[in-house]
Motif scaffolding. Structure first.
Motif, PDB file in Angstrom:
ATOM      1  N   ARG A  70      11.777  19.560  -3.865  1.00  0.00           N
ATOM      2  CA  ARG A  70      12.497  18.834  -2.742  1.00  0.00           C
ATOM      3  C   ARG A  70      12.207  19.645  -1.362  1.00  0.00           C
ATOM      4  NH1 ARG A  70      12.573  15.089  -4.179  1.00  0.00           N
ATOM      5  NH2 ARG A  70      14.212  13.522  -5.048  1.00  0.00           N
ATOM      6  N   ASN A  74       8.958  14.717  -1.235  1.00  0.00           N
ATOM      7  CA  ASN A  74      10.170  13.920  -1.106  1.00  0.00           C
ATOM      8  C   ASN A  74      10.133  12.842  -2.446  1.00  0.00           C
ATOM      9  OD1 ASN A  74      12.629  13.079  -0.490  1.00  0.00           O
ATOM     10  ND2 ASN A  74      12.184  11.908   1.188  1.00  0.00           N
ATOM     11  N   ILE A  75       9.415  13.107  -3.485  1.00  0.00           N
ATOM     12  CA  ILE A  75       9.168  11.879  -4.369  1.00  0.00           C
ATOM     13  C   ILE A  75      10.333  11.939  -5.210  1.00  0.00           C
ATOM     14  CG2 ILE A  75       6.681  12.160  -4.178  1.00  0.00           C
ATOM     15  CD1 ILE A  75       6.622  13.993  -6.690  1.00  0.00           C
ATOM     16  N   PRO A  76      10.529  10.663  -5.953  1.00  0.00           N
ATOM     17  CA  PRO A  76      11.531  10.623  -7.135  1.00  0.00           C
ATOM     18  C   PRO A  76      11.206  11.777  -8.161  1.00  0.00           C
ATOM     19  CG  PRO A  76      10.742   8.413  -6.317  1.00  0.00           C
ATOM     20  CD  PRO A  76       9.669   9.681  -5.893  1.00  0.00           C
ATOM     21  N   GLN A 117      12.562   3.202 -10.302  1.00  0.00           N
ATOM     22  CA  GLN A 117      12.160   4.252  -9.174  1.00  0.00           C
ATOM     23  C   GLN A 117      10.771   4.074  -8.458  1.00  0.00           C
ATOM     24  OE1 GLN A 117      14.125   6.561  -7.833  1.00  0.00           O
ATOM     25  NE2 GLN A 117      15.611   6.460  -9.338  1.00  0.00           N
ATOM     26  N   ARG A 119       9.189   1.111  -8.365  1.00  0.00           N
ATOM     27  CA  ARG A 119       9.104  -0.121  -7.821  1.00  0.00           C
ATOM     28  C   ARG A 119       9.852  -0.076  -6.185  1.00  0.00           C
ATOM     29  NH1 ARG A 119      12.296  -3.242 -11.495  1.00  0.00           N
ATOM     30  NH2 ARG A 119      14.293  -2.458 -10.707  1.00  0.00           N
ATOM     31  N   ARG A 120      11.140   0.662  -6.188  1.00  0.00           N
ATOM     32  CA  ARG A 120      11.751   0.626  -5.282  1.00  0.00           C
ATOM     33  C   ARG A 120      11.137   1.642  -4.020  1.00  0.00           C
ATOM     34  NH1 ARG A 120      16.196  -0.883  -2.771  1.00  0.00           N
ATOM     35  NH2 ARG A 120      17.213  -2.023  -4.263  1.00  0.00           N
ATOM     36  N   TYR A 121      10.856   2.948  -4.453  1.00  0.00           N
ATOM     37  CA  TYR A 121      10.564   3.918  -3.431  1.00  0.00           C
ATOM     38  C   TYR A 121       9.094   3.952  -3.226  1.00  0.00           C
ATOM     39  CZ  TYR A 121      15.289   4.598  -4.024  1.00  0.00           C
ATOM     40  OH  TYR A 121      16.731   4.417  -4.179  1.00  0.00           O
ATOM     41  N   THR A 123       6.575   1.513  -4.019  1.00  0.00           N
ATOM     42  CA  THR A 123       5.658   0.237  -3.609  1.00  0.00           C
ATOM     43  C   THR A 123       5.471   0.195  -2.063  1.00  0.00           C
ATOM     44  OG1 THR A 123       6.922  -0.954  -5.418  1.00  0.00           O
ATOM     45  CG2 THR A 123       5.629  -2.295  -3.769  1.00  0.00           C
ATOM     46  N   PHE A 124       6.535   0.492  -1.268  1.00  0.00           N
ATOM     47  CA  PHE A 124       6.285   0.469   0.134  1.00  0.00           C
ATOM     48  C   PHE A 124       5.807   1.926   0.761  1.00  0.00           C
ATOM     49  CE2 PHE A 124       9.257  -2.851  -1.080  1.00  0.00           C
ATOM     50  CZ  PHE A 124       8.298  -3.779  -0.765  1.00  0.00           C
ATOM     51  N   THR A 126       5.556   3.709   2.900  1.00  0.00           N
ATOM     52  CA  THR A 126       6.339   4.576   3.794  1.00  0.00           C
ATOM     53  C   THR A 126       6.366   6.050   3.702  1.00  0.00           C
ATOM     54  OG1 THR A 126       8.303   3.857   3.300  1.00  0.00           O
ATOM     55  CG2 THR A 126       7.718   2.943   5.148  1.00  0.00           C
ATOM     56  N   TYR A 127       6.073   6.405   2.687  1.00  0.00           N
ATOM     57  CA  TYR A 127       6.188   7.890   2.250  1.00  0.00           C
ATOM     58  C   TYR A 127       4.816   8.593   2.008  1.00  0.00           C
ATOM     59  CZ  TYR A 127       5.581   8.868  -2.687  1.00  0.00           C
ATOM     60  OH  TYR A 127       5.173   9.120  -3.906  1.00  0.00           O
ATOM     61  N   SER A 144      -3.855   3.344   0.772  1.00  0.00           N
ATOM     62  CA  SER A 144      -3.134   2.165   0.824  1.00  0.00           C
ATOM     63  C   SER A 144      -4.102   0.813   1.071  1.00  0.00           C
ATOM     64  CB  SER A 144      -1.919   2.130   1.670  1.00  0.00           C
ATOM     65  OG  SER A 144      -2.548   2.339   3.194  1.00  0.00           O
TER      66      SER A 144
ATOM     67  N   ARG B 120      18.469   8.168  -0.924  1.00  0.00           N
ATOM     68  CA  ARG B 120      17.273   7.562  -0.879  1.00  0.00           C
ATOM     69  C   ARG B 120      17.084   6.297   0.101  1.00  0.00           C
ATOM     70  NH1 ARG B 120      13.116  10.425  -1.729  1.00  0.00           N
ATOM     71  NH2 ARG B 120      12.958  10.930  -3.873  1.00  0.00           N
ATOM     72  N   ASN B 171       3.847  -4.748   5.843  1.00  0.00           N
ATOM     73  CA  ASN B 171       2.959  -3.676   5.074  1.00  0.00           C
ATOM     74  C   ASN B 171       1.521  -3.809   5.468  1.00  0.00           C
ATOM     75  OD1 ASN B 171       4.921  -2.111   3.275  1.00  0.00           O
ATOM     76  ND2 ASN B 171       5.366  -4.304   2.830  1.00  0.00           N
ATOM     77  N   ARG B 174      -2.022  -2.727   3.854  1.00  0.00           N
ATOM     78  CA  ARG B 174      -1.979  -2.168   2.319  1.00  0.00           C
ATOM     79  C   ARG B 174      -2.279  -3.323   1.789  1.00  0.00           C
ATOM     80  NH1 ARG B 174       2.534  -1.517  -1.450  1.00  0.00           N
ATOM     81  NH2 ARG B 174       1.204  -1.377  -3.289  1.00  0.00           N
TER      82      ARG B 174
END
Lengths: 230, 230
Positions: A70, A74-76, A117, A119-121, A123-124, A126-127, A144, B120, B171, B174
């Motif tokens: 951590r 900041n990955i799941p 996890q 799918r939600r964090y 896919t987009f 931003t990180y 990307s 999150r 996005n 991407r």
DNA sequence: CATCAAACTTAAGAAATTCTTAAGAATTAT
DNA sequence: ATAATTCTTAAGAATTTCTTAAGTTTGATG
């Protein structure tokens, strides 16, 4: 679920390999580590989108590893554990894990939670990681957008060409044998396909090199393979 | 955990009130609904950051409710259920839930999972953010009005077309594979629907591009997918 | 340093895949 | 009932991928 890298950390080889089979089946690329120390090393070297982490491990245990991870990424994180005690779950989640699964677990449930996890964090974009641009002396790679440029000029690569370039660029300096390249890009064992790779290398050079005969970026290492110059 | 609104949906009053006590203790504001229909109403009227959803409910059950909620809001959903069957868990997660807890549960674990999701949710900003206007070389998207314009001219898009454009524009740059587009827009796995997406892409180009054959905005990346030019 | 074998490069065309487009059927909304 | 939207089908166009085969370079050997 292609293009995703999941790091599986467990001291038991059977568990690592078992999880690998299920995740590969979903198109995920699996990296493996046998303890927290190894895991941290891999995180430094490779792009990883999600970590599955066993709690009970020699050297560096899962909870401590979660802390250290951590600090950097900041990955799941999905914690995996034989302890079914509620307090452990709560501790794990408080420490920064995103999910907690107890052994024995149904592999399909693990897969479902991994996909949830990702799918939600992931896919987009931003990180970190997903949108990182690699620049090697004027040759750039934007993951990307799946876009490669040479001195600002966009290079139009086919999917296979792109995958090869991405592999070599994300591991710039490291030499890949033709077999390794084939296995990484096609995701299957290489059988008599040496020249197939060679042809693609040719095409790539045609597109990214000023003088394909004296390549500046994509170099051959005689008798071993190819690499991208750092 | 102040400033967060959590909606608890369960047909048993004791459960609703019990969860409320624990969450309030963390500073979360709790809204309550006794079934899926009520929940949807509350979602229309109040800002909600997370939903805790029982599966077994009269009128509109949890799985169906998850579907309906996902159509409108992209907030975290934690499913709560007496069923400990793995298949139920997997179904729940596939349908779009972010976590799944079985009754009886330790309230502290629930709290830990709620906090994990909220943490999150905020760091990644996946929640319906500020309604900014996106402008990409004359192609604009205003989320709050669900309006797209090309050089000032409003473009009339159908709901699906709009969702695709919104996905690609938020996005921009991407690349999304056809499968990704399908999964994001239809909220279900893509099975033999590749050409469905292609047809919608065609229709969108017809509406937003000056010359649909040489698209300026909505570009194809051969063998990979589509993207909106930055 | 001449020769050979292995490793790499290159070109061209056939085969396979992916994308575009149109037209009409099925579904949903008005 | 009518209109609008969505989905399916299918054929042709465009692009990518693979195979074959011939050429070139490299490193080893005598």
């Amino acid at each position: 679920m292609d293009n995703y890298y999941v790091l599986v950390v467990d001291d038991e080889k059977e568990i690592r390999d078992g999880i690998e089979i299920y995740l590969k089946n979903e198109g995920v690329t699996v990296l493996k580590a046998k303890d927290g120390i190894d895991a941290l090393e891999i995180l430094n070297e490779h792009q990883v989108h999600l970590i599955i982490l066993d709690i009970m491990m020699p050297r560096l245990d899962g909870i401590s590893a979660t802390y250290k991870i951590r600090e950097k990424k900041n990955i799941p994180i999905i914690i995996l554990s034989a302890k079914a005690e509620d307090t452990d779950k709560i501790l794990g989640l408080q420490v920064g894990a995103d999910d907690y699964i107890t052994k024995p677990f149904n592999p399909m449930e693990l897969v479902a939670r991994v996909k949830s996890q990702l799918r939600r964090y992931v896919t987009f974009g931003t990180y970190e990681g997903i949108n990182k641009v690699i620049d090697l002396n004027g040759l750039t790679l934007e993951k990307s957008a799946k876009e490669v440029t040479v001195h600002g000029e966009t290079v139009k690569l086919t999917p296979i060409e792109y995958k090869i370039v991405e592999l070599l660029m994300t591991n710039a300096g490291r030499v890949f044998s033709i077999n390794e390249i084939y296995e990484q890009v096609w995701n299957e064992p290489c059988y008599n396909a040496e020249n197939t790779v060679a042809v693609h290398i040719r095409k790539i050079r045609e597109k990214i090199e000023i003088d394909p005969k004296n390549p500046r970026y994509l170099k051959v290492v005689w008798g071993i393979g190819y690499k991208m110059e750092k």
